[in-house]
Motif scaffolding. Structure first.
Motif, short mmCIF file in Angstrom:
data_model
loop_
_atom_site.label_atom_id
_atom_site.label_comp_id
_atom_site.label_asym_id
_atom_site.label_seq_id
_atom_site.Cartn_x
_atom_site.Cartn_y
_atom_site.Cartn_z
N UNK A 132 0.81 -1.22 0.00
CA UNK A 132 0.00 0.00 0.00
C UNK A 132 0.85 1.28 0.00
N UNK A 133 1.82 1.35 0.88
CA UNK A 133 2.67 2.54 0.96
C UNK A 133 3.62 2.61 -0.23
N UNK A 134 4.24 1.49 -0.58
CA UNK A 134 5.22 1.45 -1.66
C UNK A 134 4.67 1.83 -3.01
N UNK A 135 3.42 1.48 -3.29
CA UNK A 135 2.81 1.81 -4.60
C UNK A 135 2.72 3.31 -4.81
N UNK A 136 2.62 4.07 -3.74
CA UNK A 136 2.51 5.53 -3.86
C UNK A 136 3.75 6.17 -4.47
N UNK A 137 4.89 5.50 -4.41
CA UNK A 137 6.15 6.07 -4.87
C UNK A 137 6.47 5.85 -6.33
N UNK A 138 5.60 5.18 -7.06
CA UNK A 138 5.84 4.96 -8.49
C UNK A 138 6.76 3.77 -8.72
N UNK A 139 7.61 3.91 -9.75
CA UNK A 139 8.49 2.81 -10.15
C UNK A 139 9.45 2.42 -9.02
N UNK A 140 9.83 1.15 -9.04
CA UNK A 140 10.77 0.64 -8.03
C UNK A 140 12.14 1.24 -8.21
N UNK A 141 12.92 1.36 -7.12
CA UNK A 141 14.31 1.82 -7.26
C UNK A 141 15.08 0.82 -8.11
N UNK A 142 16.03 1.33 -8.87
CA UNK A 142 16.82 0.45 -9.73
C UNK A 142 18.07 1.15 -10.22
N UNK A 143 18.70 0.57 -11.23
CA UNK A 143 19.94 1.10 -11.77
C UNK A 143 19.83 2.52 -12.30
#
Length: 141
Positions: free
Chosen positions: A59-70
């Protein structure tokens, strides 16, 4: 007026929650304090502070958009104060845990100039491990 006392908590959005919990607990010595499965969150005790790991699928993580990555991260780095700071022992321990630490250097922090080491967690977040200040050190970091 606001008087700040220190870092209360840091929230990291993560792709692999279990792997990140293992890294922060096994390699850095945190412990699980609370789990909020309905939010996709695990709260880790780091001394007087907390590190909240939230799944990008929760629920909280979806608010931030794309996942962290390279191509991008959620932050540059955060710093954890460690005691004692035995450079050689700390470097050897991190390597034994499968981490790739940077060189120990004197850097400026909340308590002044002191030794620190950067290490990257399994999802690319940079963590600075900082020792006690060296009161006689004067210089640039």
């Amino acid at each position: 007026m606001i008087r700040l006392l220190g870092i209360d908590h840091v929230v990291l959005r993560v792709r692999d929650l279990d792997r990140m919990v293992r890294f922060y607990c096994d390699a850095l010595g945190c412990r699980v304090e609370r789990t909020r499965e309905e939010l996709g969150m695990v709260q880790l005790r780091a001394g007087r502070s907390l590190i909240d790991l939230v799944s990008v699928a929760g629920e909280i993580g979806r608010r931030g958009g794309a996942a962290p990555g390279g191509e991008g991260r959620n932050m540059d780095h955060f710093c954890l104060r460690v005691e004692p700071f035995d450079r050689d022992a700390l470097l050897a321990y991190l390597v034994a845990q499968g981490a790739v630490p940077g060189k120990a250097k004197i850097r400026y922090g909340a308590e002044g100039f002191g030794p620190s080491i950067y290490v990257t967690d399994p999802e690319g977040n940079v963590v600075e491990l900082k020792g006690s200040p060296e009161p006689d050190y004067i210089g640039e970091d």
